[in-house]
Design a protein around this motif. Structure first.
Motif, short mmCIF file in Angstrom:
data_model
loop_
_atom_site.label_atom_id
_atom_site.label_comp_id
_atom_site.label_asym_id
_atom_site.label_seq_id
_atom_site.Cartn_x
_atom_site.Cartn_y
_atom_site.Cartn_z
N THR A 156 0.97 -1.25 0.05
CA THR A 156 0.01 -0.09 0.02
C THR A 156 0.92 1.17 0.00
OG1 THR A 156 -1.63 -1.49 1.32
CG2 THR A 156 -1.83 1.11 1.26
N GLY A 157 0.70 2.18 -0.93
CA GLY A 157 1.33 3.40 -0.85
C GLY A 157 0.45 4.65 -1.14
N PHE A 158 1.25 5.95 -1.23
CA PHE A 158 0.57 7.05 -1.30
C PHE A 158 1.40 7.78 -2.47
CE2 PHE A 158 1.32 11.67 -0.04
CZ PHE A 158 0.22 11.99 -0.27
N THR A 159 0.89 8.59 -3.41
CA THR A 159 1.57 9.25 -4.17
C THR A 159 0.81 10.33 -4.97
OG1 THR A 159 3.03 9.06 -6.57
CG2 THR A 159 0.68 7.75 -6.25
N PHE A 163 -6.21 -1.57 -6.67
CA PHE A 163 -6.93 -0.61 -6.47
C PHE A 163 -6.36 0.67 -6.02
CE2 PHE A 163 -8.32 1.81 -2.42
CZ PHE A 163 -9.61 1.81 -2.66
N TYR A 164 -6.88 1.69 -6.10
CA TYR A 164 -6.63 3.10 -5.79
C TYR A 164 -7.70 4.02 -5.69
CZ TYR A 164 -8.02 4.85 -10.53
OH TYR A 164 -8.44 5.13 -11.60
N GLU A 165 -7.65 4.77 -4.82
CA GLU A 165 -8.55 5.81 -4.34
C GLU A 165 -7.92 7.27 -4.49
OE1 GLU A 165 -12.05 7.20 -3.44
OE2 GLU A 165 -11.67 5.01 -3.23
N SER A 166 -8.75 8.36 -5.16
CA SER A 166 -8.03 9.52 -5.30
C SER A 166 -8.54 10.64 -4.17
CB SER A 166 -8.40 10.10 -6.62
OG SER A 166 -9.55 10.09 -7.05
N PHE A 167 -7.67 11.55 -3.98
CA PHE A 167 -8.14 12.62 -2.93
C PHE A 167 -7.53 13.83 -3.45
CE2 PHE A 167 -7.64 8.41 -0.71
CZ PHE A 167 -8.54 8.35 0.21
N PHE A 168 -8.08 14.76 -3.03
CA PHE A 168 -7.77 16.29 -3.34
C PHE A 168 -6.90 16.75 -2.05
CE2 PHE A 168 -11.28 16.11 -6.04
CZ PHE A 168 -10.69 16.32 -7.28
N GLU A 169 -7.13 16.31 -0.89
CA GLU A 169 -6.67 16.66 0.46
C GLU A 169 -5.30 15.61 0.50
OE1 GLU A 169 -6.20 19.19 2.95
OE2 GLU A 169 -7.44 20.20 1.40
N GLN A 211 -5.79 13.56 4.21
CA GLN A 211 -6.82 12.53 4.24
C GLN A 211 -6.16 11.34 3.32
OE1 GLN A 211 -10.18 14.26 1.94
NE2 GLN A 211 -11.24 14.94 3.96
N ALA A 212 -5.62 11.63 2.33
CA ALA A 212 -5.09 10.30 1.70
C ALA A 212 -3.99 9.77 2.51
CB ALA A 212 -4.10 10.67 0.47
N ILE A 213 -3.24 10.40 3.35
CA ILE A 213 -2.16 9.76 4.21
C ILE A 213 -2.86 9.15 5.32
CG2 ILE A 213 -0.27 10.52 5.77
CD1 ILE A 213 0.41 12.76 3.83
N MET A 214 -3.85 9.50 5.67
CA MET A 214 -4.61 8.99 6.86
C MET A 214 -5.10 7.65 6.36
SD MET A 214 -6.33 12.16 8.97
CE MET A 214 -7.77 11.16 8.91
N PHE A 215 -5.62 7.56 5.16
CA PHE A 215 -6.15 6.31 4.59
C PHE A 215 -5.38 5.41 4.35
CE2 PHE A 215 -8.61 4.27 0.84
CZ PHE A 215 -9.45 3.56 1.50
N GLU A 216 -4.12 5.90 3.81
CA GLU A 216 -2.77 4.60 3.61
C GLU A 216 -2.60 4.17 4.97
OE1 GLU A 216 1.74 4.91 2.12
OE2 GLU A 216 0.91 6.58 3.26
#
Length: 106
Positions: A18-21, A51-57, A60-65
């Motif tokens: 699982t990652g963030f970018t 799987f991927y989910e997009s965020f504008f914040e 929020q993305a870091i918390m989900f990751e």
């Protein structure tokens, strides 16, 4: 507006990463090319985006990751397959010491 992504890759050995970018396509290419020799995915290539989910914040993305990284493999697979109703059941504590599973001596 800039987008951020939380993603799950299925590695060649059957594990998940699982990652963030902020650049999903480039990041997956980096994983598959072995750009970072110390990365979890380096010896588990090729990897497949499942799987991927997009965020504008970004926060929020870091918390989900961080949340997903703590999940079991079966819970990640429920998310990947869109079985959202299973997520709650898989999140429940199944430990014998949990109050839900202790015999009532009252």
């Amino acid at each position: 507006m800039k987008q951020y992504y939380v993603y799950i890759l299925k590695c060649n050995d059957g594990t998940y990463y699982t990652g963030f970018t902020s650049n999903l396509e480039e990041r997956i290419q980096n994983h598959n090319s072995g750009k970072y020799k110390d990365a979890y995915t380096f010896k588990r290539r090729p990897v497949l985006l499942v799987f991927y989910e997009s965020f504008f914040e970004p926060n929020q993305a870091i918390m989900f990751e961080k949340q997903i990284k703590k999940w079991s493999k079966s819970k990640k697979e429920a998310l990947i397959s869109g079985e959202f109703d299973r997520l709650q059941a898989l999140a429940e504590c199944r430990n014998a010491t949990h109050s839900k599973y202790k015999p009532n001596n009252g």
